[in-house]
Design an enzyme around this catalytic site. Structure first.
Site, PDB file in Angstrom:
ATOM      1  NE  ARG A  12      -3.827  -0.297   2.489  1.00  7.01           N
ATOM      2  CZ  ARG A  12      -5.044  -0.744   2.165  1.00  7.01           C
ATOM      3  NH1 ARG A  12      -5.232  -1.941   2.004  1.00  7.01           N
ATOM      4  NH2 ARG A  12      -6.112  -0.152   2.248  1.00  7.01           N
ATOM      5  CE1 TYR A  60      -4.503   7.024  -2.985  1.00  5.81           C
ATOM      6  CE2 TYR A  60      -5.085   6.180  -0.874  1.00  5.81           C
ATOM      7  CZ  TYR A  60      -5.363   6.841  -1.807  1.00  5.81           C
ATOM      8  OH  TYR A  60      -6.438   7.799  -1.986  1.00  5.81           O
ATOM      9  NE  ARG A  95     -11.244   1.857  -1.845  1.00  7.94           N
ATOM     10  CZ  ARG A  95     -10.921   2.740  -1.218  1.00  7.94           C
ATOM     11  NH1 ARG A  95     -11.103   4.109  -2.111  1.00  7.94           N
ATOM     12  NH2 ARG A  95     -10.883   3.138   0.049  1.00  7.94           N
ATOM     13  CG  ASP A 121     -11.524 -12.319  10.938  1.00  8.70           C
ATOM     14  OD1 ASP A 121     -11.467 -11.119  10.437  1.00  8.70           O
ATOM     15  OD2 ASP A 121     -10.931 -12.344  12.196  1.00  8.70           O
ATOM     16  CB  THR A 129     -13.746  -1.649  11.731  1.00 11.11           C
ATOM     17  OG1 THR A 129     -12.726  -1.028  11.935  1.00 11.11           O
ATOM     18  CG2 THR A 129     -14.131  -2.517  12.686  1.00 11.11           C
ATOM     19  CG  ASP A 165      -7.443  -5.003   4.606  1.00 13.92           C
ATOM     20  OD1 ASP A 165      -7.537  -5.370   3.646  1.00 13.92           O
ATOM     21  OD2 ASP A 165      -7.940  -4.336   5.428  1.00 13.92           O
ATOM     22  NE  ARG A 173      -8.383   3.335   6.759  1.00 17.50           N
ATOM     23  CZ  ARG A 173      -8.225   2.887   5.479  1.00 17.50           C
ATOM     24  NH1 ARG A 173      -9.332   2.943   4.458  1.00 17.50           N
ATOM     25  NH2 ARG A 173      -7.110   2.273   5.108  1.00 17.50           N
TER      26      ARG A 173
HETATM   27  N1  UDP Z   1     -12.930  -6.064   1.056  1.00 17.42           N
HETATM   28  C1  UDP Z   1     -13.453  -7.262   1.131  1.00 17.42           C
HETATM   29  N2  UDP Z   1     -13.586  -7.809   0.099  1.00 17.42           N
HETATM   30  C2  UDP Z   1     -13.871  -7.158  -1.131  1.00 17.42           C
HETATM   31  C3  UDP Z   1     -13.102  -5.870  -1.210  1.00 17.42           C
HETATM   32  C4  UDP Z   1     -12.357  -5.286  -0.021  1.00 17.42           C
HETATM   33  O1  UDP Z   1     -13.687  -7.780   2.419  1.00 17.42           O
HETATM   34  O2  UDP Z   1     -14.122  -7.487  -2.211  1.00 17.42           O
HETATM   35  C5  UDP Z   1     -12.182  -5.515   2.412  1.00 17.42           C
HETATM   36  C6  UDP Z   1     -10.626  -5.256   2.154  1.00 17.42           C
HETATM   37  O3  UDP Z   1      -9.939  -6.111   2.560  1.00 17.42           O
HETATM   38  C7  UDP Z   1     -10.761  -3.913   3.537  1.00 17.42           C
HETATM   39  C8  UDP Z   1     -12.163  -3.347   3.463  1.00 17.42           C
HETATM   40  O4  UDP Z   1     -12.705  -4.253   2.707  1.00 17.42           O
HETATM   41  O5  UDP Z   1     -10.429  -4.450   4.709  1.00 17.42           O
HETATM   42  C9  UDP Z   1     -12.250  -2.018   2.556  1.00 17.42           C
HETATM   43  O6  UDP Z   1     -11.595  -2.283   1.464  1.00 17.42           O
HETATM   44  P1  UDP Z   1     -11.556  -1.021  -0.016  1.00 17.42           P
HETATM   45  O7  UDP Z   1     -10.992  -1.744  -1.044  1.00 17.42           O
HETATM   46  O8  UDP Z   1     -12.728  -0.511   0.138  1.00 17.42           O
HETATM   47  O9  UDP Z   1     -10.327  -0.111   0.732  1.00 17.42           O
HETATM   48  P2  UDP Z   1      -9.531   0.180   1.904  1.00 17.42           P
HETATM   49  O10 UDP Z   1     -10.490   0.803   2.953  1.00 17.42           O
HETATM   50  O11 UDP Z   1      -8.804  -0.842   2.508  1.00 17.42           O
HETATM   51  O12 UDP Z   1      -8.592   1.174   1.483  1.00 17.42           O
END
Ligand code: UDP
Length: 340
Positions: A167, A170, A213, A233, A237, A300, A304
């Site tokens: 990550r 970014y 997302r 799992d 959050t 991950d 948050r």
């Molecule tokens: N996530 C998930 N399934 C998906 C896509 C994302 O469980 O198909 C989870 C991801 O691992 C993260 C959260 O959802 O914990 C939010 O992911 P997102 O891609 O929206 O962006 P992030 O908040 O991680 O920048």
């Protein structure tokens, strides 16, 4: 309600909430203006009779997000990559720098473009602001906090980021972007404002491929009765902010004199697990999708959630739209997109 109305209603709501905050007659440059948040900003600013210059290289932004604005007298679209120099003859009053891919699935595929947009792109946008004596709004991210150890996270927390992780293209480039903004403020007295945007969702978000997302992916899966893909799992959050709240927050931050030189969290402090999110989406979409568990991507963040005390005080702003309400609108929009 047709698909346009979900967005039209949202724009009206933002205009109502902004009250006397109005960019009429100001020339506003929006980089990433054809993206999800950028196009909402363009819509509101055009309605307020600002002169909007929308810059986008259409790497992740879509022309269809702004096609209804093309041809309007106070709207101009320029296809350009902000990591490369560009000059404007007309006087610019405000620069809003949003251009950057933002989906974790893109971090894998396009890390260099992401770094360029947030380092070179920020530097070039700041140069434009400096030349024109314009105000500068940088859209940073909650990612600067990395895997935060303080929840809800205040702006004073300096982060827990892996500088070489997947990550990092970014989060570290957004951190460099923030540092560049503050350097221009200190050395040149530039009027900069930094928004740390927390997860935001709503109509115009992409669900396809690497652009998706979690919310658009879950909605798309639920509407097609495909498995809902939960990473890990599902106990991690996020705190999801509906787009109309986010756009109002960003415009307030760009507006108030008291926000000069400040960094502010913009997000919704209602924290939800990803598993809970999957169940809510499934229910609202009236879907038969099974829940399917996949490995958690590296780095991950576990939790948050923004502390928005500063935004409340400085901008007189807080998020208003509850998750279920925002999801209903978004699901409505996705449904109608499919049939149109
Ligand atoms: N996530 C998930 N399934 C998906 C896509 C994302 O469980 O198909 C989870 C991801 O691992 C993260 C959260 O959802 O914990 C939010 O992911 P997102 O891609 O929206 O962006 P992030 O908040 O991680 O920048």
């Amino acid at each position: 309600m047709d698909k346009k109305d979900v967005i039209q209603e949202g724009i009206k709501e933002i205009l109502r909430s902004l009250k006397n905050i109005n960019f009429e007659d100001q020339t506003v440059l929006v980089t990433g203006g054809a993206g999800f948040l950028g196009s909402w900003l363009c819509d509101v600013l055009v309605e307020q009779n600002a002169r909007v210059i929308c810059l986008d290289n259409l790497a992740s932004g879509l022309e269809k997000n702004i096609s209804h604005l093309l041809g309007l007298e106070n709207f101009k679209f320029i296809k350009h990559d902000i990591s490369k120099p560009i000059h404007f003859d007309e006087k610019i009053d405000v620069v809003m720098h949003l251009a950057s891919r933002a989906s974790p699935l893109e971090f894998d595929k396009f890390p260099i473009q992401i770094i360029k947009a947030n380092t070179l792109g920020t530097w070039i946008s700041l140069g434009i602001a400096k030349k024109h004596g314009a105000k500068f709004l940088f859209t940073s991210t909650s990612e600067v906090y990395g895997d935060a150890q303080i929840i809800p996270t205040p702006e004073t927390y300096n982060g827990n980021v892996n500088p070489i992780g997947i990550r990092s293209c970014y989060d570290e480039s957004k951190r460099a972007g923030e540092a560049t903004c503050m350097s221009y403020a200190r050395q040149h007295g530039l009027d900069v404002r930094i928004a740390r945007i927390f997860n935001t969702y709503g109509p115009r978000m992409r669900a396809d491929g690497v652009y998706g997302r979690v919310i658009p992916r879950f909605i798309h899966q639920a509407l097609n009765n495909k498995p809902i893909t939960i990473f890990g799992d599902g106990k991690q959050t996020r705190s999801f902010c509906y787009v109309t709240d986010q756009i109002e927050g960003l415009l307030r931050l760009a507006w108030f004199d008291s926000a000069k030189g400040e960094v502010v969290n913009t997000g919704n402090p209602e924290e939800t697990t990803i598993l809970e999110l999957a169940k809510i989406v499934k229910k609202i979409a009236n879907s038969n999708s099974p829940l399917e568990f996949h490995p958690l991507p590296p780095d991950d963040p576990r939790r948050r959630c923004p502390d928005i005390s500063k935004a409340r005080k400085l901008l007189n702003w807080e998020s208003k739209v509850e998750l279920r309400e925002g999801l209903k609108n978004t699901i409505e929009w996705f449904k109608l997109m499919k049939v149109s």
